[in-house]
Design a protein around this motif. Sequence first.
Motif, PDB file in Angstrom:
ATOM      1  N   MET A   1       0.852  -1.180   0.000  1.00 57.11           N
ATOM      2  CA  MET A   1       0.000   0.000   0.000  1.00 57.11           C
ATOM      3  C   MET A   1       0.893   1.236   0.000  1.00 57.11           C
ATOM      4  O   MET A   1       1.736   1.409   0.874  1.00 57.11           O
ATOM      5  CB  MET A   1      -0.888   0.016   1.246  1.00 57.11           C
ATOM      6  N   THR A   2       0.753   2.085  -0.994  1.00 55.02           N
ATOM      7  CA  THR A   2       1.542   3.309  -1.053  1.00 55.02           C
ATOM      8  C   THR A   2       0.714   4.536  -0.690  1.00 55.02           C
ATOM      9  O   THR A   2       1.246   5.632  -0.627  1.00 55.02           O
ATOM     10  CB  THR A   2       2.139   3.496  -2.454  1.00 55.02           C
ATOM     11  N   ALA A   3      -0.593   4.352  -0.475  1.00 56.40           N
ATOM     12  CA  ALA A   3      -1.436   5.493  -0.136  1.00 56.40           C
ATOM     13  C   ALA A   3      -1.102   5.997   1.260  1.00 56.40           C
ATOM     14  O   ALA A   3      -0.597   5.267   2.122  1.00 56.40           O
ATOM     15  CB  ALA A   3      -2.903   5.098  -0.220  1.00 56.40           C
ATOM     16  N   ALA A   4      -1.377   7.267   1.488  1.00 56.74           N
ATOM     17  CA  ALA A   4      -1.112   7.890   2.776  1.00 56.74           C
ATOM     18  C   ALA A   4      -2.154   7.457   3.807  1.00 56.74           C
ATOM     19  O   ALA A   4      -3.226   6.933   3.471  1.00 56.74           O
ATOM     20  CB  ALA A   4      -1.117   9.403   2.620  1.00 56.74           C
ATOM     21  N   VAL A   5      -1.822   7.692   5.085  1.00 56.91           N
ATOM     22  CA  VAL A   5      -2.754   7.429   6.184  1.00 56.91           C
ATOM     23  C   VAL A   5      -2.875   8.692   7.023  1.00 56.91           C
ATOM     24  O   VAL A   5      -1.973   9.538   7.058  1.00 56.91           O
ATOM     25  CB  VAL A   5      -2.294   6.247   7.071  1.00 56.91           C
ATOM     26  N   LEU A   6      -3.997   8.812   7.707  1.00 56.12           N
ATOM     27  CA  LEU A   6      -4.228   9.899   8.647  1.00 56.12           C
ATOM     28  C   LEU A   6      -3.928   9.389  10.048  1.00 56.12           C
ATOM     29  O   LEU A   6      -4.484   8.379  10.476  1.00 56.12           O
ATOM     30  CB  LEU A   6      -5.675  10.384   8.557  1.00 56.12           C
ATOM     31  N   ALA A   7      -3.031  10.070  10.757  1.00 62.17           N
ATOM     32  CA  ALA A   7      -2.674   9.686  12.124  1.00 62.17           C
ATOM     33  C   ALA A   7      -3.060  10.817  13.058  1.00 62.17           C
ATOM     34  O   ALA A   7      -2.643  11.959  12.862  1.00 62.17           O
ATOM     35  CB  ALA A   7      -1.180   9.408  12.224  1.00 62.17           C
ATOM     36  N   VAL A   8      -3.856  10.506  14.078  1.00 59.42           N
ATOM     37  CA  VAL A   8      -4.368  11.517  14.998  1.00 59.42           C
ATOM     38  C   VAL A   8      -3.922  11.186  16.414  1.00 59.42           C
ATOM     39  O   VAL A   8      -4.138  10.080  16.901  1.00 59.42           O
ATOM     40  CB  VAL A   8      -5.909  11.600  14.933  1.00 59.42           C
ATOM     41  N   ASP A   9      -3.298  12.161  17.058  1.00 62.15           N
ATOM     42  CA  ASP A   9      -2.864  12.032  18.450  1.00 62.15           C
ATOM     43  C   ASP A   9      -3.700  12.974  19.296  1.00 62.15           C
ATOM     44  O   ASP A   9      -3.464  14.174  19.313  1.00 62.15           O
ATOM     45  CB  ASP A   9      -1.369  12.374  18.550  1.00 62.15           C
ATOM     46  N   GLN A  10      -4.680  12.412  20.010  1.00 65.38           N
ATOM     47  CA  GLN A  10      -5.542  13.229  20.859  1.00 65.38           C
ATOM     48  C   GLN A  10      -4.884  13.339  22.238  1.00 65.38           C
ATOM     49  O   GLN A  10      -4.922  12.417  23.039  1.00 65.38           O
ATOM     50  CB  GLN A  10      -6.939  12.622  20.965  1.00 65.38           C
ATOM     51  N   GLY A  11      -4.258  14.486  22.528  1.00 66.94           N
ATOM     52  CA  GLY A  11      -3.493  14.656  23.747  1.00 66.94           C
ATOM     53  C   GLY A  11      -4.173  15.538  24.771  1.00 66.94           C
ATOM     54  O   GLY A  11      -5.291  16.025  24.579  1.00 66.94           O
ATOM     55  N   THR A  12      -3.462  15.774  25.875  1.00 73.06           N
ATOM     56  CA  THR A  12      -4.016  16.512  27.001  1.00 73.06           C
ATOM     57  C   THR A  12      -4.288  17.973  26.656  1.00 73.06           C
ATOM     58  O   THR A  12      -5.331  18.528  27.009  1.00 73.06           O
ATOM     59  CB  THR A  12      -3.042  16.454  28.194  1.00 73.06           C
ATOM     60  N   SER A  13      -3.341  18.606  25.980  1.00 68.47           N
ATOM     61  CA  SER A  13      -3.468  20.032  25.705  1.00 68.47           C
ATOM     62  C   SER A  13      -3.778  20.333  24.248  1.00 68.47           C
ATOM     63  O   SER A  13      -3.852  21.490  23.852  1.00 68.47           O
ATOM     64  CB  SER A  13      -2.185  20.767  26.117  1.00 68.47           C
ATOM     65  N   GLY A  14      -3.974  19.292  23.443  1.00 71.78           N
ATOM     66  CA  GLY A  14      -4.316  19.521  22.046  1.00 71.78           C
ATOM     67  C   GLY A  14      -4.303  18.229  21.260  1.00 71.78           C
ATOM     68  O   GLY A  14      -3.882  17.178  21.756  1.00 71.78           O
ATOM     69  N   THR A  15      -4.789  18.318  20.040  1.00 72.26           N
ATOM     70  CA  THR A  15      -4.803  17.168  19.132  1.00 72.26           C
ATOM     71  C   THR A  15      -3.945  17.489  17.923  1.00 72.26           C
ATOM     72  O   THR A  15      -4.129  18.517  17.276  1.00 72.26           O
ATOM     73  CB  THR A  15      -6.232  16.827  18.689  1.00 72.26           C
ATOM     74  N   LYS A  16      -3.003  16.599  17.650  1.00 70.65           N
ATOM     75  CA  LYS A  16      -2.126  16.724  16.480  1.00 70.65           C
ATOM     76  C   LYS A  16      -2.538  15.679  15.459  1.00 70.65           C
ATOM     77  O   LYS A  16      -2.793  14.524  15.805  1.00 70.65           O
ATOM     78  CB  LYS A  16      -0.665  16.481  16.900  1.00 70.65           C
TER      79      LYS A  16
END
Length: 480
Positions: A1-16
């Motif tokens: 698979m060469t397609a991109a993925v979405l990675a979400v880090d839901q943290g204490t002071s914000g979401t990246k």
Amino acid sequence: MTAAVLAVDQGTSGTKALVICPERGVIGAGFAPVRPRHLPGGRVEADPGELYGSVLDAGRQALAAAGEPVAAMGLANQGETVLAWDPATGRPLTDALVWQDRRAEPLCAGLAPHDEELRQLTGLPVDPYFAAPKMAWIRRHLTTEGVVTTSDAWLVHRLTGAFATDAATAGRTQLLDLERVTWSPRALDLYGLSDERLPDVVDAAHVVGTTRAFGPEIPLTGLVVDQQAALLAQHLTGPGGAKCTYGTGAFLLAHTGGTPRRGDSGLVACVAWRLGGRTGYCLDGQVYTAASAVRWLTDLGVIQGAADLDRVGGAVPDAGGVTFVPALSGLAAPWWRGDVRGALTGLGLDSGPGHLVRALCEGLAAQVVELADAAAADLGSPLTHLRVDGGLTRSALLMQTQADLLQRPVEVSALPDATALGAGVLARLGAEPGLTLAEALPEWRPSAVYEPRITAEEAQERLGVFRDAVAAVLERGARP
């Protein structure tokens, strides 16, 4: 698979959020702040709607910046933050009790006789930091309706309709049997949660469901707790080294292989991740206040923000005899004394902002050394190196102080967003089952390596001063 993925880090002071392409790296990024409320009595709460909204906002920003579709999504979470919610509608029934929240201390005191039993069963000591005490507190004081879970299960339900959590996050509750990696009837009974409906415990790389929350349908194929995601991204998939993430708190994890290592050092044994039905384990130690201590100095007007650490601290050659035990939310591993308060000693009329900054850096670094020493004791051999990530790694002063006191090289990740990168790795693995972990991991390289610049004797002398200050804090906290 060469397609991109979405990675979400839901943290204490914000979401990246990052959009990650296997060949081109990060091609889109987004960030949305979260503002937890620090209330009297050690209470820390967050608005669940703000948590979910931050996931949507950051994810949409990243996707818009990338300008191309993604094949899958991975989600990392805070770990021990909990709330009650209605499984029929997804509506929150309480605010989210953040991992730093200490309101369940009386409940934990009542469970003290069962501390060793729970530690052997779940790998964790009885402490309000973990999810089960907060869950039980919610049931006793706020509501008996709906379900009460860690925040990831609610986010997953809002995104996909599924009712699931990954094995590593489940391991942060003190309700998971560490050996069997299933919910423990005995732990549930001790916490008065036997009748609860709990989420399915799934692998970290697993097709959980699909979401249309970002527009086009995206499979959710990666789930993991934040610190384990960073451990994975730092290529620490077996015993030897350790990673430390300097975020709101500082968190040191060392992989222990396919069996849990329960020592007497004060660290916790927990699940690193479960992939393909096979569980890896790690040792985990925590410093409750890292960036949050920097924000405290900022709120006092000593500095204008984390970017000031090097400038202000670099204006003086040393801490000028000032010692800071930054236990502003208590002391976590290896002491497990959430009741104590921080201490700032050795102040004089000549003490200035630079001395306070250096004392803070030494206090943070010294606590991480205590964790590293504890991990080495439990593993039976010294850690060979420390890989670090998180926003505070941008401070050369803090990182050099860390290397000096640790007397080991400190390798700074070239990409500070290791948690999101780890979630992206798991999203790829879940979307493409034939992929190996080695193939899914991006190339790891340090942006900087800090070597010790002081002698081992000087390091021990400085650590000794800090340990004396901690002993005094612990003694004061023990007084009636």
